[in-house]
Structures are given as C-alpha cells and as structure tokens.
Design a protein around this motif. Structure first.
Motif, mmCIF file in Angstrom:
data_model
loop_
_atom_site.group_PDB
_atom_site.id
_atom_site.type_symbol
_atom_site.label_atom_id
_atom_site.label_comp_id
_atom_site.label_asym_id
_atom_site.label_seq_id
_atom_site.Cartn_x
_atom_site.Cartn_y
_atom_site.Cartn_z
ATOM 1 N N GLY A 26 22.530 -23.728 45.564
ATOM 2 C CA GLY A 26 21.482 -22.711 45.615
ATOM 3 C C GLY A 26 20.628 -22.790 46.861
ATOM 4 N N ASP A 27 20.501 -23.970 47.468
ATOM 5 C CA ASP A 27 19.710 -24.094 48.698
ATOM 6 C C ASP A 27 20.371 -23.381 49.874
ATOM 7 N N PHE A 28 21.697 -23.314 49.868
ATOM 8 C CA PHE A 28 22.406 -22.716 51.009
ATOM 9 C C PHE A 28 23.020 -21.358 50.668
ATOM 10 N N LEU A 29 23.386 -21.151 49.424
ATOM 11 C CA LEU A 29 23.983 -19.881 49.004
ATOM 12 C C LEU A 29 23.188 -19.355 47.816
ATOM 13 N N PRO A 30 22.186 -18.517 48.091
ATOM 14 C CA PRO A 30 21.347 -18.020 46.993
ATOM 15 C C PRO A 30 22.171 -17.298 45.931
ATOM 16 N N PHE A 31 21.867 -17.615 44.651
ATOM 17 C CA PHE A 31 22.579 -16.982 43.551
ATOM 18 C C PHE A 31 22.058 -15.566 43.316
ATOM 19 N N PRO A 32 22.879 -14.693 42.742
ATOM 20 C CA PRO A 32 22.423 -13.328 42.433
ATOM 21 C C PRO A 32 21.206 -13.362 41.508
ATOM 22 N N LYS A 33 20.255 -12.503 41.773
ATOM 23 C CA LYS A 33 19.033 -12.482 40.986
ATOM 24 C C LYS A 33 19.294 -11.906 39.589
ATOM 25 N N THR A 34 18.738 -12.547 38.592
ATOM 26 C CA THR A 34 18.815 -12.090 37.210
ATOM 27 C C THR A 34 17.410 -12.077 36.618
ATOM 28 N N TYR A 35 17.345 -11.778 35.329
ATOM 29 C CA TYR A 35 16.053 -11.752 34.649
ATOM 30 C C TYR A 35 15.373 -13.117 34.703
ATOM 31 N N PHE A 36 16.166 -14.190 34.661
ATOM 32 C CA PHE A 36 15.594 -15.536 34.675
ATOM 33 C C PHE A 36 15.051 -15.919 36.051
ATOM 34 N N ALA A 37 15.374 -15.148 37.087
ATOM 35 C CA ALA A 37 14.844 -15.431 38.417
ATOM 36 C C ALA A 37 13.393 -14.996 38.554
ATOM 37 N N ARG A 38 12.931 -14.165 37.650
ATOM 38 C CA ARG A 38 11.534 -13.702 37.694
ATOM 39 C C ARG A 38 10.629 -14.765 37.074
ATOM 40 N N SER A 39 9.579 -15.117 37.795
ATOM 41 C CA SER A 39 8.668 -16.142 37.278
ATOM 42 C C SER A 39 7.870 -15.653 36.079
ATOM 43 N N ASP A 40 7.804 -14.341 35.884
ATOM 44 C CA ASP A 40 7.056 -13.790 34.755
ATOM 45 C C ASP A 40 7.968 -13.392 33.597
ATOM 46 N N ASN A 41 9.175 -13.960 33.553
ATOM 47 C CA ASN A 41 10.041 -13.626 32.423
ATOM 48 C C ASN A 41 9.476 -14.206 31.135
ATOM 49 N N LEU A 42 9.883 -13.624 30.025
ATOM 50 C CA LEU A 42 9.307 -13.956 28.730
ATOM 51 C C LEU A 42 9.432 -15.445 28.406
ATOM 52 N N PHE A 43 10.602 -16.011 28.650
ATOM 53 C CA PHE A 43 10.836 -17.413 28.298
ATOM 54 C C PHE A 43 10.005 -18.356 29.166
ATOM 55 N N LEU A 92 7.072 -17.643 30.629
ATOM 56 C CA LEU A 92 5.646 -17.506 30.354
ATOM 57 C C LEU A 92 5.255 -18.134 29.020
ATOM 58 N N TYR A 93 6.055 -17.904 27.999
ATOM 59 C CA TYR A 93 5.643 -18.274 26.645
ATOM 60 C C TYR A 93 6.348 -19.517 26.095
ATOM 61 N N PHE A 94 7.295 -20.062 26.863
ATOM 62 C CA PHE A 94 7.972 -21.262 26.377
ATOM 63 C C PHE A 94 7.883 -22.414 27.379
ATOM 64 N N VAL A 95 8.395 -22.207 28.601
ATOM 65 C CA VAL A 95 8.468 -23.311 29.549
ATOM 66 C C VAL A 95 7.087 -23.773 29.978
ATOM 67 N N LYS A 96 6.193 -22.853 30.286
ATOM 68 C CA LYS A 96 4.873 -23.236 30.780
ATOM 69 C C LYS A 96 4.068 -24.003 29.739
ATOM 70 N N ILE A 97 4.369 -23.800 28.478
ATOM 71 C CA ILE A 97 3.721 -24.577 27.409
ATOM 72 C C ILE A 97 4.817 -25.315 26.616
ATOM 73 N N GLY A 98 5.828 -25.767 27.349
ATOM 74 C CA GLY A 98 6.994 -26.369 26.711
ATOM 75 C C GLY A 98 6.683 -27.591 25.875
ATOM 76 N N TRP A 99 5.782 -28.450 26.356
ATOM 77 C CA TRP A 99 5.487 -29.656 25.586
ATOM 78 C C TRP A 99 4.772 -29.312 24.284
ATOM 79 N N GLY A 100 3.997 -28.242 24.283
ATOM 80 C CA GLY A 100 3.358 -27.798 23.046
ATOM 81 C C GLY A 100 4.388 -27.367 22.010
ATOM 82 N N TRP A 101 5.427 -26.625 22.443
ATOM 83 C CA TRP A 101 6.493 -26.236 21.527
ATOM 84 C C TRP A 101 7.243 -27.468 21.016
#
Length: 428
Positions: free
Chosen positions: A91-108, A110-119
């Motif tokens: 990924g550092d040399f050949l960027p992967f195609p952008k998907t929904y998970f490439a957005r930092s504001d995706n649902l998972f 925002l509501y799971f990873v950023k508060i992952g230890w709480g879950w």
C-alpha cells in the motif's frame, strides 16, 4: 424359517425350574441383572434431558462461533505480523482502490474503532464476571482477586500504549506550516501535523482481538459442566467414592452453588460469547481496512509488535505461571477442560468381553472376576498397550465403571457364547 430367539442371559433359575421365576430368568435383560446390586452397576448413569430444537440451534451457533474465534492463536499472530508488513508495504508504493472503508468517517470507524476498547469491555467484563463466578462456585473474593484483574491489566496496557504513541507523535513531529509549535494549534489552524504516528488503530484492533480470544476460553467444554454435575450427583446418591469426576472434591454447598449458577447464567454467557465472536470478527475486518488505507508500514508493524508482545507477556507468560495474581482464564475451584479419557476396544477380543473375566486398569493392575485387584503387567505389554485394555464399550464409551459388574457381565457373555458354540456343534 425363523428360529426361536435365544435369551441374552443364561437361565439363572436352572433348566428344571418352572413358573414365573423360570420365565423371568429367560428374559432378555442387559448383562448384570438381579445378581448385581445398584451400587455395583456403576455403568448405569442418569440420562440427559431431551434436547429442544431451540437448544440444538443455539449449540450450532455456539459451535460456529468457537470455530471462528478459537482459530489457532499462534498462527493468527503470525498472520497479523505478516499481513501488517506485506499488505502495508504494498500500500505504501501501490495505493489500493478506494472503497467505503477508506473514508475516515465511515460508520464502522466512527462508532466502533474509535471507541473499540469500550466495545471490547462491554462484552468481556460481564462474560468474565459470570463465567469466573460460576466456576469458582460463587466465591466472590476469588473471582475479584484471580479473574477480574486481567481486564484491569488489559485496560492499563491499552491506556499506557495509546498515550505513549500520542506523546511520540507530538514530541517528534512538526507542522507543515511554520509558526505552530504544538499539534493542537496546527490542527486547529487547518494544517497538517507530520510526525511518527504509531498506529493506534492497528494496536487497539489487535490488542482487543487477542484479549477477546483469551477471555472467551472458559466457554471451551463449558457444556461438560452439566454432565459432570449430573454424574457427580448420581455418584453421591449411591455413595460412590471413586472416579475421575472433576467435581468430586467439591463439598455439598459448592455443588449446590455450581448447579444454581450454571443453570442461571449459562444462557447469558452463551449470548455474550456470540457477541464476542462477532466483535472479534469485526476487529479483524477493520484491521484489513487499516492495513490498506491508513498509516505507513513501519508505524503499523511497530504497533502490531507491541500489541502482540503485550498479549504474550500477560496471557502466555504471566497468568499461566500462577506465581502472581491473577490466574489464567478458565481456572476455578475445579478443572473441567482436561482431555476426556478414551477407551478403545481391543481387536483381538469380542466386542463385549474381556480376557477370561480379567479387567485391566490404566495403571497395569488386574482385577479377577471377584473384583480383587492384582498388581503386575500382563504378558510384558507396554504401559501404552495396558492403557488400551478395555472394559465392555458401546459407541466408544464404557458400559461399566465398576470392576465387579464388568467382570460379571463378561463372564456371563462368555458362558453364553460357549453355550451357543456347543449347540452349533451339536446341530452340525
């Protein structure tokens, strides 16, 4: 032309007897009948209650979750490290195609990873409390001292490492625009802060996954506790003092407490385990997204190594030693996760007989037809071969756990077999 069905047991009343006694003696009883008392017929165990369709479906889901979450942990750790290095390097040399998970504001994100230890704590804390409280037979002090501290230690390492990552990035970074000395002022002004940003996402996802896997281990063979309870209550009702039941050392109060807690909390424990398995699968999926789209390879590899070393130090080195508190998951006042004893039928003997009414113990001792043990080895056999000497079995399970009952059944079957052979020779 159909022949008359022969009885399984010889006529104990003699050939000359008549009347009800004679007819009863010729009935097809299982070997061991009136000449064996209930206390001797230890092979007769209370049967389990009928299983409902709902129970079958739940156990199917539990089995699938076990297959998912208890994937070989050492192999999973190797896959974590290898994937962090290879996929991130690509990924550092050949960027992967952008998907929904490439957005930092995706649902998972925002509501799971950023508060992952709480879950993670949402499922781990109640599961650990209920499972450990059950296997300690309601000993609250033991649960609080030996099991709950594992969650507190894991939380401490999560807080410590994430704070350290933030300090490293803030102390050894700079703003893309001159005039901003701190990260907060640089970001507030709309600029970018460039520093060595060790991936907190990769750390929290791997750390949470490994903690979920380890803390879920009490569910392994959890269903056998019900069987152990049933057998132990039966043993105590007939004053059986021998056997290998792991609950044998418990007193009456502990048995009653275990039975109550197991029946009360098992449905909730199962539900929490299903949630833990689903959450662990989600963390693995989100880790792939982190590998593909966020941070540099070296930042992710370092965070992954720290997470794995933390897991290894605690769950593989610290807890199993039992030198210092706490204990490993699944430890209680009894141990129910040991391997089951397997009895194999010898190929050189009939399926339900023993050698001349002699029973062999796992340690190499012999018992004659009167149930008296005699030490010594049989025919120079090795220890492993002696352990495979069998009592009568059905579908791989022993029919008897009492030596006298097994020897009596074997003697009767051998006598019946000889009688049939004699009749066959006379008819021929």
């Amino acid at each position: 032309m159909a022949t008359k069905r022969r009885p399984l047991r010889p006529n104990l009343g003699g050939s000359g007897s008549s009347g009800p006694q004679s007819s009863n003696s010729n009935m097809n009883f299982r070997p061991g009948g009136p000449d064996i008392t209930r206390s001797e017929a230890r092979g007769t165990r209370p049967t389990a209650a009928p299983t409902s369709i709902r129970e079958i479906l739940v156990m199917g889901v539990i089995h699938l979750c076990k297959k998912t979450i208890f994937f070989n942990t050492d192999l999973k750790v190797a896959l974590y490290l290898g994937s962090l290095f290879i996929i991130s390097l690509i990924g550092d040399f050949l960027p992967f195609p952008k998907t929904y998970f490439a957005r930092s504001d995706n649902l998972f994100n925002l509501y799971f990873v950023k508060i992952g230890w709480g879950w993670t704590l949402l499922f781990v804390v109640p599961f650990t409390i209920l499972s450990s409280y059950t296997i300690t037979c309601g000993d609250m002090k033991r649960m609080l001292r030996h099991h709950l501290p594992r969650v507190l230690i894991a939380t401490f390492f999560w807080f410590f490492w994430t704070k350290l990552f933030n300090i490293v990035e803030t102390s050894y970074g700079r703003c893309t625009t001159k005039g901003y000395a701190s990260k907060s002022s640089c970001l507030k002004a709309g600029h970018l802060w460039q520093g060595f940003d060790i991936s907190g996402h990769a750390f929290i996802l791997i750390h949470s996954s490994l903690v979920l896997i380890e803390e879920a281990r009490p569910i392994i063979k959890w269903e056998t506790i019900k069987e152990h309870l049933r057998n132990e209550l039966h043993n105590r009702s007939v004053s059986e003092t021998s056997g290998s039941n792991p609950l044998r050392a418990l007193n009456e109060e502990q048995i009653r407490s275990l039975k109550f807690l197991y029946n009360r909390w098992t449905p909730i424990i199962r539900t929490l385990f299903i949630g833990m398995a689903a959450l662990q699968l989600l963390w693995d999926i989100m880790l792939v997204g982190t590998m593909l789209y966020y941070h540099r390879m070296i930042e992710k590899v370092i965070s992954g190594i720290i997470a794995i070393l933390t897991w290894y130090f605690t769950y593989r080195f610290w807890y199993p030693t039992n030198g210092l508190l706490p204990e490993a998951p699944g430890n209680g006042v009894f141990y129910y996760q040991r391997e089951s004893f397997v009895f194999k039928r010898p190929t050189h003997l009939p399926s339900c007989s023993t050698q001349a009414g002699v029973q062999v113990s796992p340690g190499g001792a012999r018992a004659n037809a009167n149930g008296q043990w005699q030490s010594g080895k049989l025919g120079g056999q090795s220890q492993q071969q002696q352990q495979q000497q069998q009592i009568p079995t059905f579908m791989g399970m022993p029919l008897f756990t009492n030596v006298k009952a097994a020897a009596s059944a074997a003697s009767l079957l051998q006598a019946e077999q000889k009688k049939r052979e004699q009749q066959a020779s006379l008819e021929s």
